[in-house]
Each structure stands twice: as C-alpha cells, then as structure tokens.
Design an enzyme around this catalytic site. Sequence first.
Site, PDB file in Angstrom:
ATOM      1  CB  SER A 151     -40.134  55.854 -79.741  1.00 40.69           C
ATOM      2  OG  SER A 151     -40.904  54.553 -79.556  1.00 40.69           O
ATOM      3  CG  ASP A 229     -40.786  54.026 -72.361  1.00 42.99           C
ATOM      4  OD1 ASP A 229     -41.857  53.380 -72.663  1.00 42.99           O
ATOM      5  OD2 ASP A 229     -40.067  54.808 -72.811  1.00 42.99           O
ATOM      6  CG  HIS A 261     -42.687  55.714 -74.955  1.00 36.98           C
ATOM      7  ND1 HIS A 261     -41.390  55.286 -75.242  1.00 36.98           N
ATOM      8  CD2 HIS A 261     -43.066  55.909 -76.214  1.00 36.98           C
ATOM      9  CE1 HIS A 261     -40.943  55.069 -76.344  1.00 36.98           C
ATOM     10  NE2 HIS A 261     -41.984  55.609 -77.182  1.00 36.98           N
TER      11      HIS A 261
END
EC number: 3.1.2.12
Length: 282
Positions: A151, A229, A261
């Site tokens: 991320s 996600d 995620h």
Amino acid sequence: MSTALKQLSQNKCFGGLVTKYVHQSAVLGCEMKFQVFIPHQQSSTTKFPGLYFLSGLTCTEDNFIQKAGAQRKAAQLGIALIAPDTSPRGLNIKGEDDSWDFGTGAGFYVNATESKWKNYQMYSYVTQELPKLVNENLPIDPSRISISGHSMGGHGALICALKNPTLYKSVSAFAPISNPTDCPWGIKAFTGYLGASNKHLWEQYDASILLGKYDGPVLDVLVEVGDKDQWLEEQLKVHKLTDKKNEKVKLEVRWQEGYDHSYFFIQSFVEDHIAFHAKHLQ
Ligand SMILES: N[C@@H](CCC(=O)N[C@@H](CSC=O)C(=O)NCC(=O)O)C(=O)O
C-alpha cells in the site's frame, strides 16, 4: 555490533532469529525501531542477501514481521528481512497524531520540504541511513538487496527502486498506491510534506510517472493486487502503472480474485514474492 544499535527483543523463528532494534536516527531526529530476520547462520562470516519491506499506513516495524508469515520462505531461501517503521515518532509536532493517513505512521517515504515536517525524511532514511547501519552491523551483503512493500509501502518500494536504478536487484509490491499525485491519500500527504504548489517535486515521488521515465538497467517488478481491495479504485489506481509502457521495466501485475487489502492477502502471496526476489538475489 556497534553501540549505535540497541537490541530490544529477540525470538528464534524457523531456525533463524527475529530481532528488534532501536537506534538514534540522525536523518529523522528521533529514535527509530526496526525488525530484522536473519536466517540460521552456518558460520559467523556468512552474509545474506536482504529484502527490505516497507509497510503501509498506521503500521509500525511489527506488522510485516508478525503478520505476513514471510520468515518460513526467507529461512528456506536464505534471505534476510528488514522491516522499518513507517514514520518518525514522538517529535511533538502539532497535529502529528490527528489523522491515521498523515503524520505519525504515514511518512509516505518522501523527504518533506515543508518546514513544519522537516524531520519527515523517510526516503533518505530507508534508502541511505538504515541500509548503512544495517550493512555495518548485521550479516547482510550490501550488494544483494531488494525491496518490497504494501500500500503506502508499495508506493515506497516502487519509488525507491525506480529512483535508484542500481541499488536494488528487484522490486515488488502488494496493493501499491500507484499514482499518489492523483489520489486522496497521496494528495493529502504530498500537500502536507512537499507543499501544495510544488507539483514538480510531487512527480519525483510518483511511481507511475517514474516508471514511464525509468532509464536504468532492466528492472523486474512484481505487483500483487486483490480485485476485492476496498481501496483499489479511489486510492491505489494500479492501472496507472500498466498504462505506462517502458521496455526497461518488466512489470508483472497479478490480479487475485476475491482478495482484499489486508495482511490475509499479503500472507497468501508473500512466499511467491520472496521466491521472486531470491531469483534476483542469488
Ligand atoms: N485505520 C484505517 C485502516 C488503515 C489500514 O488499512 N492500513 C493498512 C495499510 S493501508 C495503506 O497504506 C495496514 O497495513 N494496516 C495494518 C494491518 O496490520 O492491517 C481505517 O480505519 O480504515
């Protein structure tokens, strides 16, 4: 080991050792912690290739080492893991703890130019200060280093590799923020750390823009994304990477059906990433 590094904890894991260290960072002006996994050392002179892992928003040095399950494969393939924290801490900057996506836990791996955030030099910290400290004190081969992240840390890994063509042998990312100059998390961070008007500087920390311009040795890039996600459309914009064509960048984006995620997603594919980096590090 020099006195620059203080050991905080140590646990045996898959025959090797997970150790947490603290040190005084000159670049960030505060104490910083990081976690390291060193596979079982057959001899005191053995040096291991190293994989840096940059974590995401709200994370510390602990998330990856405790939740990703990377140590089994790293032990098998003889790869050391280094997991830094995600921002300076405890600087008492007004507002540093006000939100989870800016300030503490959200250093974004840039070198801040706004005076209020002048200590936020996470790009220099992860590409220079920390590797120097690690190389001088731990059994890691400085010529065999790769980088990965998740991320915000996926963005960090990609920009570190794309901006330093000879520093890393390979790069991978889980659900990376791919175009931070054009997503809410990135715009908030870059406005705060780099200034609202300094768009030229913003571009120097944007993976999709850097990918288009990269001109170093051919770079292998592995990106893993879950199609469930929750941040995909608004924040990650992974298609901005695939839109860019550059013969010097061998980009593979793997779409994983049903994954989100979380660290459950990272756990599911981390062994593939360790194997991918091992191929480039041996
Ligand atoms: N607090 C937030 C959620 C924050 C979050 O999901 N952080 C991710 C990284 S997101 C991009 O950088 C993370 O890795 N969290 C740590 C973990 O162990 O899962 C919210 O409330 O939505």
